[in-house]
Design an enzyme around this catalytic site. Structure first.
Site, short mmCIF file in Angstrom:
data_model
loop_
_atom_site.label_atom_id
_atom_site.label_comp_id
_atom_site.label_asym_id
_atom_site.label_seq_id
_atom_site.Cartn_x
_atom_site.Cartn_y
_atom_site.Cartn_z
N GLU A 2 0.83 -1.19 0.00
CA GLU A 2 0.00 0.00 0.00
C GLU A 2 0.87 1.25 0.00
OE1 GLU A 2 -2.43 -0.60 3.45
OE2 GLU A 2 -1.04 0.44 4.78
N ARG A 32 -10.68 -6.81 20.37
CA ARG A 32 -10.46 -7.06 21.80
C ARG A 32 -10.47 -5.74 22.54
NH1 ARG A 32 -5.41 -4.96 22.06
NH2 ARG A 32 -4.00 -5.34 20.32
#
Length: 488
Positions: free
Chosen positions: A199, A291
């Protein structure tokens, strides 16, 4: 839910247990042989030795943990962060055993655990993405061609990566092949998966993350942002909420994007959507952490929401008791991760005994820790000692309060990141809010810890002046009088 097993150790295990006990829920701790005297094991209602010191034989032993949970008839397992917290296989095994996994569903963990799968999943939800490839690259020549099309510099990233592993910045075409080989090799070694993608490299990014909460009834909210740009080796060291650079309009846009990311994978529970923010305040989706984050306390302090409590309530099937409109930012919070590391030696772990340990106390000061004087810092696990958080009505007051808290934090026997924290908090680039993820690389050197601050420099100048004047004064003989003598 009457009993919860916390499949973790240290400060996060204690953090989860405190909220569980506040809710009237009994707790079960697991501990390794290295943690036989650990505070989290002593704090729980029940504690079970899980295995030898290496995490692979203890805190990562899925079957053993589930066996203990079934034997003690627990209703839920909270994974904390790290270890098994983002392991889809563990979440599925817990669920299959008839126990509530206090976190997202296994499919959400699996999707967001792969950066490529995550990009593909959010693609249809109008999420800004960094220009790059949508699939893993294996052909070096093809990869080089794509890199040239994107334009250097580019970033090669491990699909299953995290913490900066399997990541390489490539400045030009000449070094592309060697850097790709290194990235693939490191990804295989660290994650057992050599898949990488390419990227565009955002040269001066800020790391902004959005906290989300989702229940099982299709209600999703965001709890605003955390600024996480102060990092060493691509790992966060200081976090704050809110960010000093987000406008209300940009905050709303990023929050809405984070909610859409959560919706794309049918997310439930607490999660964090991470974005890069470039110098023109354009933001791009980076990844989602499925999480509880290490830095969650700063969000709790500015919103008044106990995120662990919400995780438990969602796992029990409850609806969120508040809407997006109910949530407001109140004040400013900054967190310093206090590591047993030596900043003067490239932040190498400094394992040893806490010969002195006295955390600071006071209004607006929160310390999430798990150690006491005389404790050993185990070599087997992450060297974080504590999270030191300051909360105040505004950013400047929070900075000053955290500086004072650092000065009042007494740790002897090992090197820590406390002095490094003071360096950052006193630096003009940080106080002005004009910084990015390259702060440490740009401004910090080991000698920085020896350079006096403006206040220290002024004190040294005053001391020199005093000594110079004293040398010029005539010293009178002692006449035996004791009136000038003081004993403290």
């Amino acid at each position: 839910m009457k009993k919860i097993l916390v499949a973790n150790r240290g400060e996060i295990a204690l953090r989860v247990m405190r909220t569980a006990k506040k809710m009237g829920i009994k707790t079960v701790a697991i501990y390794s042989e290295a943690d036989i005297n650990a505070r989290h094991a002593r704090f729980a209602d029940q504690s079970v030795l899980i295995g030898p010191p290496p995490s692979s034989a203890s805190y990562l032993n899925m079957d053993r943990i589930i066996d203990v949970a079934q034997a003690l008839e627990v209703d839920g397992i909270h994974p904390g962060y790290g270890f098994l917290s983002e392991n889809a296989e563990f979440a599925k095994k817990v669920t299959d055993a008839g126990i509530k996994f206090i976190g997202p569903k296994p499919h959400a963990i699996k999707i967001m655990g792969s950066k490529l799968d995550a990009k593909a999943t959010v693609k249809d939800y109008d999420i800004p993405m960094v220009p790059g490839t949508d699939q893993a690259i294996t052909d070096v020549k093809e990869a080089k061609k794509i890199a040239n099309e994107i334009g250097f510099p580019i970033l090669i990233k491990a699909s299953a990566g995290g913490g900066g592993k399997g990541m390489r910045i490539v400045e030009n075409e000449q070094e592309f092949e060697s850097q790709m080989d290194r990235a693939v090799s490191e990804a295989k070694s660290a994650f057992g998966d050599g898949a990488v993608f390419i990227e565009k490299y955002v040269a001066s990014p800020r790391h902004i993350e959005i906290q989300v909460l989702a229940d099982e009834h299709d209600h999703i909210v965001h709890l605003f942002e955390r600024e996480c740009s102060i990092q060493r080796r691509h790992q966060k060291v200081i976090e704050e909420a809110p960010s000093s650079v987000l406008t209300p309009e940009l905050r709303e846009k990023m929050g809405e994007a984070a909610v859409r990311v959560a919706r794309s994978c049918q997310y439930t529970g607490a999660g964090t959507v991470e974005f890069l923010l470039d110098e023109n305040h354009r933001f791009y989706f980076l990844e989602m952490n499925t999480r509880l984050q290490v830095e969650h306390p700063v969000t709790e302090l500015i919103t008044g929401i106990d995120l662990v409590e919400q995780q438990i309530r969602v796992a029990r099937g409850e609806k969120l008791s508040f809407s997006q409109e109910d949530l407001k930012i109140d004040g400013h919070a900054i967190e310093l991760r206090v590591y047993a590391e030596d900043p003067a030696r490239d932040f190498l772990p400094d394992i040893g005994t806490l010969e002195e340990y006295r955390p600071p106390v006071g209004e607006g000061i929160r310390v999430d820790d798990a150690y006491e004087k005389g404790d050993e810092i185990p070599i087997y696990y992450d060297p974080m000692i504590a999270k030191l958080i300051a909360y105040a009505p505004d950013r400047n007051q929070a900075i000053q309060k955290l500086i004072q808290a650092i000065e009042n934090y007494k740790i002897d026997g090992i090197e820590t990141t406390l002095d490094f924290g003071q360096f950052v908090l006193n630096h003009e680039s940080f106080t002005s809010g004009n910084f990015d993820t390259h702060f440490v690389k740009q401004y910090f050197t080991p000698d920085s810890l020896n350079d006096p601050t403006e206040e220290q420099a002024a004190a040294l100048m005053a001391l020199k002046y005093y000594l110079d004047q004293k040398a010029k004064l005539k010293v009178l003989p002692d006449n035996g009088k004791a009136w000038a003598t003081r004993k403290d």
